[in-house]
Motif scaffolding. Structure first.
Motif, PDB file in Angstrom:
ATOM      1  N   ALA A 157       0.876  -1.164   0.000  1.00  0.00           N
ATOM      2  CA  ALA A 157       0.000   0.000   0.000  1.00  0.00           C
ATOM      3  C   ALA A 157       0.909   1.208   0.000  1.00  0.00           C
ATOM      4  O   ALA A 157       2.074   1.127   0.379  1.00  0.00           O
ATOM      5  N   GLY A 158       0.376   2.312  -0.410  1.00  0.00           N
ATOM      6  CA  GLY A 158       1.184   3.528  -0.458  1.00  0.00           C
ATOM      7  C   GLY A 158       0.630   4.416  -1.542  1.00  0.00           C
ATOM      8  O   GLY A 158      -0.323   4.058  -2.231  1.00  0.00           O
ATOM      9  N   THR A 159       1.184   5.583  -1.650  1.00  0.00           N
ATOM     10  CA  THR A 159       0.791   6.500  -2.701  1.00  0.00           C
ATOM     11  C   THR A 159       2.094   7.096  -3.215  1.00  0.00           C
ATOM     12  O   THR A 159       3.165   6.754  -2.742  1.00  0.00           O
ATOM     13  N   GLU A 160       2.005   7.973  -4.210  1.00  0.00           N
ATOM     14  CA  GLU A 160       3.231   8.600  -4.686  1.00  0.00           C
ATOM     15  C   GLU A 160       3.680   9.706  -3.730  1.00  0.00           C
ATOM     16  O   GLU A 160       4.755  10.284  -3.912  1.00  0.00           O
ATOM     17  N   HIS A 161       2.879   9.991  -2.716  1.00  0.00           N
ATOM     18  CA  HIS A 161       3.258  11.014  -1.739  1.00  0.00           C
ATOM     19  C   HIS A 161       4.054  10.377  -0.608  1.00  0.00           C
ATOM     20  O   HIS A 161       4.051   9.173  -0.430  1.00  0.00           O
ATOM     21  N   SER A 162       4.714  11.206   0.189  1.00  0.00           N
ATOM     22  CA  SER A 162       5.426  10.663   1.333  1.00  0.00           C
ATOM     23  C   SER A 162       5.348  11.653   2.477  1.00  0.00           C
ATOM     24  O   SER A 162       4.871  12.767   2.329  1.00  0.00           O
TER      25      SER A 162
END
Lengths: 292, 292
Positions: free
Chosen positions: B127-132
């Motif tokens: 899971a994750g997004t291109e944001h951090s």
């Protein structure tokens, strides 16, 4: 030539031409939209969906009284369609197309018709989805999107005006550039990415355990490969139609990948970070440009 | 070991650990969440957002009374963090991480600690997004997503149970596999696509007219390159951390691209269509698998 055409003929009523038909009908911009194709069943579906007013499989009948004809067929069918239309083309008729590569359409036109007629204005709406067919058409597809026209020097000014008018009725922003510039740009932003996505999913498909692997694929993979669900025949035609520019872009990309592989191999963290940062910076800077 | 840990320590509170903290707090699953990091300002932000109850920059204080510690740092920081924690680790402590590659984490553990402790269970939430960063964290990030655990033979059964419990509290589905299988699968579905997207946008960035070109990029390009907005340092570490599997996948992909280039060059329409059709079929068959 009529710079505000009233009677439109759509040749091939798929996602793009079908969406144009729906948009023009919704805007009440034109008097009559005729669909021309080979499959009466699919044309009847387009009519039922409201993308065309009526249809025929007879080219002569289709062009009778038409001001403007839109070629909405895959690139590979352009020459055959032009041969079918040839007996009925005349100097007052405006003609455009929606193909994703433009040099090959111009070449086909010159081959079949001897020279590009003054009413011919090649076009390419930068819009679409990974779906195809008139059942995927919707009237807002072109709203706020760009349409590129690549008129030749021989094109009649009124023909250009008519095609510009048509796309503006569908809500698009129209710009004009050379055939070569179009083909080079689109090779990078569209044709190469499609090749890369098709290639990656095909590689995965050849893994014996690809179903398990896909089960662990997250949103990044889903978005990256969305375009690999696009129509294979359409993309075969685009890759061949824009062969030179696609090969040039693919060649450069392959050299870049070789360099990336060398950096991974050499554990060159700084080198990798430099490439990734440049990419992130460029994409982030443009991010809001995509959201139109 | 407590199979339902009450006191959690998050080391590095970014997108992943921060979202885990938010999820655990929302579910009321644990008594206390402590954040450990080097930057008190960022930890204070994580506390303000509700991802942790309190924080410290002191490892000894952070692990005091903790049942379970989650390493939420980039892969390249794992060894350094383990060195900081080493004096305070004990046999009753469960430890897991969230790194996108697992062999390198196991190697770091063995290097720094001599051997992987029985309480250590490597993990990777898909899971994750291109944001951090913690500012991008949200509590539902793991809902319905998969978390892969890759416990070693030496891992204590209760430690595995505790980590499984933790992720289920956040709404995830937990599966277990070998380190090697994880690393090979993720190289294909995640690490290689990131490399390819970074590489494409970097190639575009080096075009003098890249801003104009981007202006004509449509939704396909936007989605294809979304992952190129990911954190360069994190992805540098992943490419190096999973170097062997990434090189293997990249090597195969480069050979496939060579073949695709040959097919375009030879105008082999049937060959291109075969690759595109295989890709479309595989992706379409799995399409609904992505939407979870």
């Amino acid at each position: 030539m009529n710079t505000q055409p009233r009677r439109i003929c759509l040749v091939g009523v798929g996602l793009i031409a079908g969406s144009l038909g729906l948009a023009l009908k919704r805007a009440g911009s034109v008097e009559m939209i005729t669909g021309l194709g080979r499959d009466a069943g699919r044309l009847a579906q387009a009519q039922a969906l409201g993308a065309i007013d009526h249809f025929t499989t007879d080219p002569g009948q289709a062009l009778e009284g038409a001001d403007l004809v839109v070629l909405g067929v895959p690139l590979g069918a352009t020459a055959a369609v032009l041969r079918d239309l040839r007996p009925y083309l005349h100097d007052d008729l405006v003609m455009t197309d929606v193909g994703s590569a433009k040099r090959c359409v111009v070449d086909d036109t010159e081959t079949v018709l001897g020279a590009a007629p003054p009413g011919f204005v090649p076009g390419h709406p930068i819009a679409g989805t990974e779906h195809s067919g008139v059942e995927a058409a919707f009237p807002s597809l072109f709203e706020g999107r760009r349409v590129i026209l690549t008129p030749l020097a021989s094109a009649h000014r009124e023909a250009i005006a008519a095609v510009e008018w048509l796309w503006r009725q569908a809500g698009a922003e129209v710009t004009t550039m050379s055939v070569a510039h179009h083909d080079r740009m689109l090779a990078i932003t569209s044709h190469l990415p499609h090749l890369l996505a098709f290639g990656l999913v095909d590689m995965l498909a050849r893994e014996p355990d690809h179903e398990e692997i896909l089960g662990y694929a997250a949103g990044g993979f889903r978005d990256f490969t969305r375009i690999a669900s696009s129509d294979p025949v359409m993309w075969r035609d685009i890759c061949l139609g824009n062969r030179e520019a696609v090969l040039e872009a693919l060649g450069r990309y392959r050299r870049d990948l070789e360099e990336l592989a060398e950096r991974v191999e050499a554990a060159d963290g700084a080198g990798l970070e430099a490439v990734f940062s440049s990419a992130k910076q460029t994409r982030d800077a443009h991010k809001h440009g995509f959201e139109r």
